[in-house]
Design an enzyme around this catalytic site. Structure first.
Site, PDB file in Angstrom:
ATOM      1  N   GLY A 197      46.686  36.143  44.423  1.00 29.53           N
ATOM      2  CA  GLY A 197      46.047  36.262  43.118  1.00 29.53           C
ATOM      3  C   GLY A 197      46.192  37.679  42.592  1.00 29.53           C
ATOM      4  O   GLY A 197      46.509  38.606  43.355  1.00 29.53           O
ATOM      5  N   GLN A 223      43.448  44.891  37.732  1.00 30.43           N
ATOM      6  CA  GLN A 223      44.059  45.603  38.863  1.00 30.43           C
ATOM      7  C   GLN A 223      45.328  46.351  38.467  1.00 30.43           C
ATOM      8  O   GLN A 223      45.788  47.219  39.205  1.00 30.43           O
ATOM      9  CB  GLN A 223      44.393  44.617  39.994  1.00 30.43           C
ATOM     10  N   CYS A 274      42.245  42.170  49.545  1.00 32.53           N
ATOM     11  CA  CYS A 274      42.378  42.544  48.135  1.00 32.53           C
ATOM     12  C   CYS A 274      43.557  43.507  48.002  1.00 32.53           C
ATOM     13  O   CYS A 274      43.660  44.467  48.791  1.00 32.53           O
ATOM     14  CB  CYS A 274      41.098  43.225  47.648  1.00 32.53           C
ATOM     15  N   LEU A 275      44.404  43.258  47.018  1.00 26.88           N
ATOM     16  CA  LEU A 275      45.570  44.127  46.815  1.00 26.88           C
ATOM     17  C   LEU A 275      45.150  45.519  46.344  1.00 26.88           C
ATOM     18  O   LEU A 275      45.941  46.451  46.396  1.00 26.88           O
ATOM     19  CB  LEU A 275      46.548  43.480  45.826  1.00 26.88           C
ATOM     20  N   HIS A 285      36.993  35.547  43.288  1.00 27.36           N
ATOM     21  CA  HIS A 285      37.414  36.931  43.575  1.00 27.36           C
ATOM     22  C   HIS A 285      38.066  37.547  42.331  1.00 27.36           C
ATOM     23  O   HIS A 285      37.760  38.678  41.950  1.00 27.36           O
ATOM     24  CB  HIS A 285      38.393  36.884  44.759  1.00 27.36           C
ATOM     25  N   GLU A 286      38.948  36.777  41.670  1.00 30.32           N
ATOM     26  CA  GLU A 286      39.675  37.325  40.499  1.00 30.32           C
ATOM     27  C   GLU A 286      38.748  37.496  39.296  1.00 30.32           C
ATOM     28  O   GLU A 286      38.867  38.466  38.538  1.00 30.32           O
ATOM     29  CB  GLU A 286      40.862  36.427  40.133  1.00 30.32           C
ATOM     30  N   HIS A 299      36.963  40.639  39.544  1.00 32.68           N
ATOM     31  CA  HIS A 299      37.768  41.780  39.083  1.00 32.68           C
ATOM     32  C   HIS A 299      37.624  41.945  37.564  1.00 32.68           C
ATOM     33  O   HIS A 299      37.482  43.061  37.066  1.00 32.68           O
ATOM     34  CB  HIS A 299      39.250  41.576  39.419  1.00 32.68           C
TER      35      HIS A 299
HETATM   36  O1  K1U Z   1      42.929  39.939  43.836  1.00 35.39           O
HETATM   37  C1  K1U Z   1      43.575  40.356  44.784  1.00 35.39           C
HETATM   38  O2  K1U Z   1      43.433  41.486  45.175  1.00 35.39           O
HETATM   39  C2  K1U Z   1      44.537  39.423  45.494  1.00 35.39           C
HETATM   40  C3  K1U Z   1      43.967  38.860  46.794  1.00 35.39           C
HETATM   41  C4  K1U Z   1      43.366  37.500  46.517  1.00 35.39           C
HETATM   42  C5  K1U Z   1      42.477  36.941  47.582  1.00 35.39           C
HETATM   43  C6  K1U Z   1      42.924  36.709  48.858  1.00 35.39           C
HETATM   44  C7  K1U Z   1      42.102  36.169  49.819  1.00 35.39           C
HETATM   45  C8  K1U Z   1      40.831  35.836  49.500  1.00 35.39           C
HETATM   46  C9  K1U Z   1      40.392  36.075  48.231  1.00 35.39           C
HETATM   47  C10 K1U Z   1      41.206  36.609  47.267  1.00 35.39           C
HETATM   48  C11 K1U Z   1      45.106  38.752  47.791  1.00 35.39           C
HETATM   49  O3  K1U Z   1      46.044  38.060  47.564  1.00 35.39           O
HETATM   50  S1  K1U Z   1      44.982  39.655  49.249  1.00 35.39           S
HETATM   51  C12 K1U Z   1      46.481  39.237  50.150  1.00 35.39           C
HETATM   52  C13 K1U Z   1      46.454  37.869  50.726  1.00 35.39           C
HETATM   53  O4  K1U Z   1      45.417  37.249  50.830  1.00 35.39           O
HETATM   54  C14 K1U Z   1      47.701  37.247  51.187  1.00 35.39           C
HETATM   55  C15 K1U Z   1      48.850  37.964  51.344  1.00 35.39           C
HETATM   56  C16 K1U Z   1      50.017  37.342  51.774  1.00 35.39           C
HETATM   57  C17 K1U Z   1      50.032  36.021  52.053  1.00 35.39           C
HETATM   58  C18 K1U Z   1      48.898  35.292  51.917  1.00 35.39           C
HETATM   59  C19 K1U Z   1      47.729  35.905  51.487  1.00 35.39           C
HETATM   60 ZN    ZN Z   2      41.210  41.763  44.692  1.00 34.58          ZN
END
Ligand code: K1U
Ligand code: ZN
Length: 178
Positions: free
Chosen positions: A46, A51, A92-93, A134-135, A138
């Protein structure tokens, strides 16, 4: 298309409340393309416009195994939350290297506009429900670590500030040796 830089916590800009998109036009469609490319490249499941320092209510999500089911949410609103909750280990990225358990509603109903400005609604559960909540946080200027205890938030901040100091030192040392 372009990869967009992702703001890193504790950047204050992550606490900006995003404004609704007034018109879904080519500028927004380009933003959606760039956000999708940035999310897939990261990789993540996501990304909210907040972000990438664009404070408008735009989100991209893809929780599919193959990474080929992009969901575009413009001006998304959660219209219903289940009473039942689920605990999921979130990442979270914008907070690299930090994963922790957050409790949220198990299921939500969402309404939004698609990239053509057409309204649609859907029901989400599992990871999609987690990701939507989560999004949307943000877009409201909230980062997932703010769901954790103050003790955990302080530990995370201390670790990030230490990493930033070390990165600065390494960059300075690199400058001297070149
Ligand atoms: O919003 C963001 O920072 C993105 C975040 C979304 C998220 C992930 C997990 C739970 C809630 C919200 C991410 O994508 S973090 C990275 C991640 O989860 C992932 C990375 C590579 C493959 C699969 C998942
Ligand atoms: Zn996030």
């Amino acid at each position: 298309m372009a990869l967009l830089p992702i703001l890193q916590y504790p950047d204050e800009r992550l606490h900006t409340v995003a404004k609704p998109v007034a018109q879904v036009d080519d500028r927004i469609r380009q933003l959606v393309k760039d956000m999708a490319e940035t999310m897939y490249d990261a990789p993540g499941v996501g990304l909210a416009a907040s972000q990438v320092d664009v404070h408008e209510r735009v989100v991209v999500i893809d929780v599919s195994e193959e990474g080929n089911d992009l969901l575009v949410l413009i001006n998304p609103e959660i219209t219903w939350y289940s009473e039942e909750s689920q605990v999921y280990e979130e990442g979270c990225l914008s907070v690299e290297g930090v994963y922790d358990k957050v409790e949220r509603a198990s299921e939500v109903k969402v309404k939004a506009l698609d990239e053509n400005g057409k309204p649609f609604e859907f029901h989400a559960d599992g990871l999609l429900a987690v990701c939507v909540q989560h999004e949307l946080d943000h877009l409201d200027g909230k980062v997932f670590v703010e769901h954790l205890s103050l003790l955990k938030q302080n530990r995370i901040l201390t670790r990030i500030r230490k990493q930033q100091r070390e990165a600065k030192k390494a960059a300075a040392a690199e400058k001297v040796t070149v």
